[in-house]
Scaffold this motif. Structure first.
Motif, PDB file in Angstrom:
ATOM      1  N   GLN A 336       0.834  -1.201   0.000  1.00  0.00           N
ATOM      2  CA  GLN A 336       0.000   0.000   0.000  1.00  0.00           C
ATOM      3  C   GLN A 336       0.876   1.260   0.000  1.00  0.00           C
ATOM      4  O   GLN A 336       0.555   2.255  -0.664  1.00  0.00           O
ATOM      5  N   SER A 337       1.995   1.203   0.709  1.00  0.00           N
ATOM      6  CA  SER A 337       2.897   2.359   0.745  1.00  0.00           C
ATOM      7  C   SER A 337       3.557   2.619  -0.603  1.00  0.00           C
ATOM      8  O   SER A 337       4.030   3.733  -0.864  1.00  0.00           O
ATOM      9  N   GLN A 338       3.601   1.580  -1.455  1.00  0.00           N
ATOM     10  CA  GLN A 338       4.202   1.724  -2.779  1.00  0.00           C
ATOM     11  C   GLN A 338       3.193   2.168  -3.844  1.00  0.00           C
ATOM     12  O   GLN A 338       3.565   2.409  -4.993  1.00  0.00           O
ATOM     13  N   ASN A 339       1.934   2.278  -3.462  1.00  0.00           N
ATOM     14  CA  ASN A 339       0.876   2.578  -4.418  1.00  0.00           C
ATOM     15  C   ASN A 339       0.788   4.086  -4.665  1.00  0.00           C
ATOM     16  O   ASN A 339      -0.221   4.738  -4.389  1.00  0.00           O
ATOM     17  N   THR A 340       1.855   4.649  -5.204  1.00  0.00           N
ATOM     18  CA  THR A 340       1.978   6.100  -5.331  1.00  0.00           C
ATOM     19  C   THR A 340       1.077   6.682  -6.421  1.00  0.00           C
ATOM     20  O   THR A 340       0.829   7.892  -6.428  1.00  0.00           O
ATOM     21  N   GLN A 341       0.579   5.835  -7.335  1.00  0.00           N
ATOM     22  CA  GLN A 341      -0.301   6.307  -8.396  1.00  0.00           C
ATOM     23  C   GLN A 341      -1.779   6.102  -8.056  1.00  0.00           C
ATOM     24  O   GLN A 341      -2.649   6.391  -8.875  1.00  0.00           O
ATOM     25  N   GLY A 342      -2.062   5.595  -6.877  1.00  0.00           N
ATOM     26  CA  GLY A 342      -3.446   5.421  -6.450  1.00  0.00           C
ATOM     27  C   GLY A 342      -4.210   4.383  -7.240  1.00  0.00           C
ATOM     28  O   GLY A 342      -5.406   4.543  -7.498  1.00  0.00           O
ATOM     29  N   ARG A 343      -3.544   3.303  -7.639  1.00  0.00           N
ATOM     30  CA  ARG A 343      -4.236   2.225  -8.332  1.00  0.00           C
ATOM     31  C   ARG A 343      -5.014   1.377  -7.325  1.00  0.00           C
ATOM     32  O   ARG A 343      -4.806   1.439  -6.107  1.00  0.00           O
TER      33      ARG A 343
END
Length: 352
Positions: A336-343
Motif C-alpha cells: 500500500q505504501s508503494q501505491n503512489t499512483q493510487g491504483r
C-alpha cells in the motif's frame, strides 16, 4: 466446488477508479449517531475467483470432454460464484500459447479438446460462452493470459501448430519439460501483443489479467539459470551494456508497460491487472523473508505499481497473519505504501 485459489480482493479508501453510489446528506442527529461510519460514497468491492485451465486445474475437468459437459461444468462454477456473492471471474484463456477462444495467432488449447489445434465439436467459442453466462449472472469477466509459457510439461504432445515448432528460435526448453518464450526477443513481444490486441478487440471483456509467471521459478530448470546465454552474447555484441539480470528485467518492464498502453488504446474501459508473487524482496519490509522475485523471476513489481502500468494490483498474499516472516498485514501495508499512483490494491488470498 473447488477453485485453485479464491481471490478475495479488498477495497481500501482513497483509491481512484472505484464505482460509487451517491449518498444524501445526513442530518446532524444522524451524523452524531453514525459517527465515523458515515461516508459520502459507498466503495464497490471487487470479489473475484481465478478459474485455471492450465493442467485442467479448474476447468474443463479433463481434456476432450464432450461440449455439453464442458458447458454444464462452466455453468456450475458461475452459479456457485453468483450464489456466494462474487462479482468477477478471472478466466484463464491462454495457458500455454494456445487458446480457449477462436484465435488467429495461436492454436486451440490441448486442455480443451485433447488435441492442440482442434476446435470443439460441435463448435462453440468457450470464452464467448463464459462471457455471456458471466454477464447474465451479474459477473464481470477478466481474461487471464500467461505471456511467456510456450508449452507446459503436462500440456500434451507438441503439435505441429505449437509455437515450439512454428517459432523454435523464440523458445527454450527447461529441465522439467516446459518450454518458455524468450522474454528479451522483440518478436516474442510482438506476437504476444498481437494475440492480446485480437482478444481485447474481438471480445466484450471487462479486464485483462496476468499473474506471477514472468521468468520461470527455479524449480522449472532444476535450479539452473535460465538458458539464454546465447541471446545475451548477441545483445552484448550488438553494443548492449546491461548486466544479465538488468537485461531480463528491462525486457519484462517494457512488456508490462506496452501491454498496458495497448489495452488502453483499444478499449480504455478494460481494466488491466497483475497478480505477482507477494514478496517483492526479502527485508522489504525489514522482517520479511522469502523468495526474491526481483532477482529470481526478474519481476520489478514495485516499479510497475509505482509507475501505474496497471489498473489493479493483486499481490499473492497467501500467508497467515501470524506467520511472522511472511506476515499478511505487514506485506499488505508495504505494498500500500508503494501505491503512489493510487491504483486499486486488491490482494489475493488462498481460501482453500
Amino acid at each position: 466446488m473447488h477453485f485453485k485459489n479464491l481471490l478475495i480482493l479488498l477495497m481500501f479508501s482513497g483509491l481512484i477508479g472505484c464505482s460509487f453510489l451517491p449518498s444524501s446528506e445526513p442530518s446532524s442527529a444522524e451524523k452524531q449517531m453514525l459517527g465515523k461510519i458515515h461516508q459520502q460514497v459507498v466503495a464497490r468491492e471487487f470479489r473475484a475467483a481465478w478459474v485455471a485451465t492450465v493442467a485442467n486445474i479448474n476447468w474443463p475437468l479433463e481434456p476432450g470432454l464432450p461440449v455439453a459437459e464442458q458447458k454444464e461444468h462452466a455453468i456450475r462454477i458461475l452459479d456457485t460464484l453468483q450464489q456466494h456473492n462474487f462479482n468477477t471471474v478471472i478466466f484463464q484463456v491462454r495457458p500455454q500459447a494456445d487458446a480457449l477462444y477462436q484465435s488467429s495467432y495461436e492454436p486451440w488449447s490441448y486442455y480443451l479438446t485433447k488435441e492442440q489445434g482442434k476446435a470443439p465439436e460441435p463448435y462453440y467459442d468457450p470464452l464467448q460462452f463464459w462471457i455471456e453466462n458471466a454477464h447474465k449472472r451479474g459477473l464481470k469477466l477478466h481474461a487471464w493470459i500467461n505471456p511467456y509459457r510456450a508449452h507446459h510439461h503436462v500440456g500434451g504432445p507438441l503439435s505441429s501448430q505449437s509455437v515450439v515448432n512454428t517459432q523454435p528460435d523464440k523458445v527454450v526448453k527447461l529441465k522439467n519439460g516446459t518450454f518458455w518464450f524468450l522474454p528479451t526477443d522483440k518478436d516474442v513481444v510482438t506476437h504476444t501483443l498481437n494475440t492480446l490486441t485480437e482478444l481485447v478487440t474481438r471480445y466484450d471483456l471487462d479486464g485483462i489479467h496476468y499473474d506471477d509467471y514472468f521468468y520461470p521459478y527455479p524449480s522449472y530448470n532444476e535450479g539452473d539459470d535460465f538458458p539464454d546465454a546465447e541471446q545475451y552474447q548477441a545483445y552484448i555484441q550488438a553494443g548492449g551494456t546491461l548486466s544479465v539480470p538488468d537485461w531480463r528485467r528491462n525486457a519484462v518492464n517494457t512488456f508490462v508497460q506496452r501491454l498496458y498502453s495497448t489495452v488502453k488504446e483499444i478499449k480504455p474501459h478494460v481494466l488491466v491487472g497483475i497478480s505477482p508473487f507477494g514478496i517483492y524482496r526479502p527485508t522489504q519490509p525489514s522482517t520479511i523473508r522469502g523468495m526474491d522475485q526481483y532477482e529470481t523471476l526478474f519481476a520489478d513489481a514495485k516499479l510497475w505499481l509505482n509507475e501505474g502500468w496497471l489498473d489493479y494490483f493483486s499481490p499473492q498474499l497467501y500467508w497467515p497473519i501470524n506467520q511472522y516472516a511472511q506476515s499478511y498485514p505487514l506485506l499488505l501495508s508495504w505494498w500500500q505504501s508503494q501505491n503512489t499512483q493510487g491504483r486499486h490494491l486488491w490482494p489475493g488470498i488462498n481460501a482453500l
